[in-house]
Scaffold this motif. Structure first.
Motif, PDB file in Angstrom:
ATOM      1  N   VAL A   2     -29.712 -85.312 -30.164  1.00  0.00           N
ATOM      2  CA  VAL A   2     -29.050 -84.353 -31.336  1.00  0.00           C
ATOM      3  C   VAL A   2     -27.670 -84.998 -31.729  1.00  0.00           C
ATOM      4  O   VAL A   2     -27.352 -84.787 -32.897  1.00  0.00           O
ATOM      5  CB  VAL A   2     -29.076 -82.931 -30.774  1.00  0.00           C
ATOM      6  CG1 VAL A   2     -28.147 -82.148 -31.463  1.00  0.00           C
ATOM      7  CG2 VAL A   2     -30.342 -82.316 -30.186  1.00  0.00           C
ATOM      8  N   GLU A   6     -26.311 -85.910 -35.487  1.00  0.00           N
ATOM      9  CA  GLU A   6     -25.289 -85.052 -35.839  1.00  0.00           C
ATOM     10  C   GLU A   6     -24.677 -85.603 -37.270  1.00  0.00           C
ATOM     11  O   GLU A   6     -24.391 -84.795 -38.394  1.00  0.00           O
ATOM     12  CB  GLU A   6     -24.107 -84.917 -34.965  1.00  0.00           C
ATOM     13  CG  GLU A   6     -23.090 -84.185 -35.374  1.00  0.00           C
ATOM     14  CD  GLU A   6     -23.412 -82.585 -35.794  1.00  0.00           C
ATOM     15  OE1 GLU A   6     -22.772 -81.885 -36.511  1.00  0.00           O
ATOM     16  OE2 GLU A   6     -24.838 -82.209 -35.229  1.00  0.00           O
ATOM     17  N   ALA A  16     -29.507 -78.816 -39.057  1.00  0.00           N
ATOM     18  CA  ALA A  16     -29.418 -78.653 -37.474  1.00  0.00           C
ATOM     19  C   ALA A  16     -30.942 -78.327 -36.757  1.00  0.00           C
ATOM     20  O   ALA A  16     -31.027 -78.906 -35.810  1.00  0.00           O
ATOM     21  CB  ALA A  16     -28.354 -77.694 -37.321  1.00  0.00           C
ATOM     22  N   GLY A  17     -31.493 -77.643 -37.449  1.00  0.00           N
ATOM     23  CA  GLY A  17     -32.854 -77.357 -36.785  1.00  0.00           C
ATOM     24  C   GLY A  17     -33.636 -78.409 -36.865  1.00  0.00           C
ATOM     25  O   GLY A  17     -34.425 -78.754 -35.906  1.00  0.00           O
ATOM     26  N   HIS A  20     -32.729 -80.508 -33.941  1.00  0.00           N
ATOM     27  CA  HIS A  20     -33.153 -80.158 -32.618  1.00  0.00           C
ATOM     28  C   HIS A  20     -34.733 -80.327 -32.273  1.00  0.00           C
ATOM     29  O   HIS A  20     -35.031 -80.519 -31.221  1.00  0.00           O
ATOM     30  CB  HIS A  20     -32.698 -78.526 -32.285  1.00  0.00           C
ATOM     31  CG  HIS A  20     -31.238 -78.398 -32.055  1.00  0.00           C
ATOM     32  ND1 HIS A  20     -30.715 -78.424 -30.817  1.00  0.00           N
ATOM     33  CD2 HIS A  20     -30.036 -78.423 -32.761  1.00  0.00           C
ATOM     34  CE1 HIS A  20     -29.505 -78.442 -30.910  1.00  0.00           C
ATOM     35  NE2 HIS A  20     -29.063 -78.243 -32.036  1.00  0.00           N
ATOM     36  N   ALA A  23     -35.173 -83.813 -31.582  1.00  0.00           N
ATOM     37  CA  ALA A  23     -34.927 -84.387 -30.168  1.00  0.00           C
ATOM     38  C   ALA A  23     -35.794 -83.790 -29.392  1.00  0.00           C
ATOM     39  O   ALA A  23     -35.998 -84.309 -28.190  1.00  0.00           O
ATOM     40  CB  ALA A  23     -33.758 -83.655 -29.879  1.00  0.00           C
ATOM     41  N   GLY A  24     -36.324 -82.436 -29.411  1.00  0.00           N
ATOM     42  CA  GLY A  24     -37.334 -81.916 -28.400  1.00  0.00           C
ATOM     43  C   GLY A  24     -38.527 -82.690 -28.610  1.00  0.00           C
ATOM     44  O   GLY A  24     -39.258 -82.888 -27.315  1.00  0.00           O
TER      45      GLY A  24
END
Length: 275
Positions: A2, A6, A16-17, A20, A23-24
């Motif tokens: 994440v 950035e 941002a969603g 994330h 990253a997940g």
């Protein structure tokens, strides 16, 4: 990851969603390469840009990369705090070697397995859901294109005379009535909708009330424009001296163009459709 994404979030390239989710996904697949995470984030965010996939070669054209395009940059009512992330947004660079980037994504666990969340197809990087949907649509279109149609007799020339079609429009109608699938293209003002109206008139004249027709456009504005053009054609047919085409005009008056989403019964809550 994440944190690695950035700068891209602050520059407005991804949300941002997206970061994330990427990253997940990478964590679940055991992937730690930030460039792969960037590909995942772009694939997740591509539909918001109107794309089903991200092109490794042309990603910089698909996604905004300037601060002017960053979220909130064009909001005249934004507060200084809301615009603060834009003021300090760093310069970001896409991977220089796009071929190597694509190969890295393709070999990653996020895309290399039959059940991986991403699919690399040619130079395109898809989320598996959108790839599967696109393949399904392509297969249906291929079947339609290969389906023979018993055309019978169409009074295309009579319709063309009433609707004042030019040679290109007449040829398009002749081509479309001969197959189960037709793709009509042309720039603004080239008469595509009038050609569609002529095609409908020829089909109604041949098949009568047995014909089932749905007219749809991507947006409400486009659907309204289609309705106007079809109404103009109906007016010409209704006022001609050919009684059969006058009857066709009466049938065509029942047509109500809508948006594609309305036609398929899209449900805003969960994204599913009725049909």
């Amino acid at each position: 990851l994440v944190g690695a994404l950035e700068p891209w979030v602050r520059a407005g390239v991804i949300s941002a969603g997206d970061a994330h989710v990427a990253a997940g996904v990478c964590a679940l697949c055991g992937e730690s390469d930030p460039t792969v995470a960037l590909a995942v984030a772009c694939a997740v965010g591509a539909p918001r840009m109107g794309h089903s996939a991200v092109s490794a070669r042309h990603a910089h054209e698909q996604f905004p990369t300037s601060l002017d395009d960053a979220e909130g940059a064009d909001n005249p009512f934004a507060t200084p705090d809301e615009l603060g992330h834009i003021a300090v947004a760093p310069f970001v660079e896409w991977p220089v070697d796009r071929v190597a980037w694509l190969e890295r994504v393709a070999s990653s666990p996020v895309a290399s397995e039959p059940t991986s969340p991403l699919v690399v197809d040619g130079e395109l990087i898809y989320s598996r859901r959108f790839w599967a949907s696109e393949v399904t649509v392509a297969e249906h279109l291929a079947r339609l294109a290969a389906t023979p149609v018993a055309t019978g007799e169409f009074r295309i020339d009579d319709v063309a005379e009433v609707l004042k079609l030019d040679a290109g429009q007449l040829a398009a109608v002749q081509r479309c009535v001969g197959g189960a699938l037709g793709v009509l293209v042309g720039g603004p003002g080239t008469g595509k909708t009038r050609t569609v109206a002529a095609l409908l008139a020829a089909l109604y004249d041949r098949h009568g009330v047995e014909l089932s027709v749905a007219l749809a456009a991507p947006t409400g504005k486009a659907a309204a424009r289609m309705a106007e053009s079809v109404a103009d054609a109906i007016g010409l047919l209704a006022n001609c001296t050919d009684e059969a085409l006058v009857a066709v005009a009466a049938e065509m008056q029942r047509l109500e163009p809508s948006t594609v989403h309305r036609l398929i019964g899209s449900r805003p809550g969960d994204g599913s459709t009725r049909y």
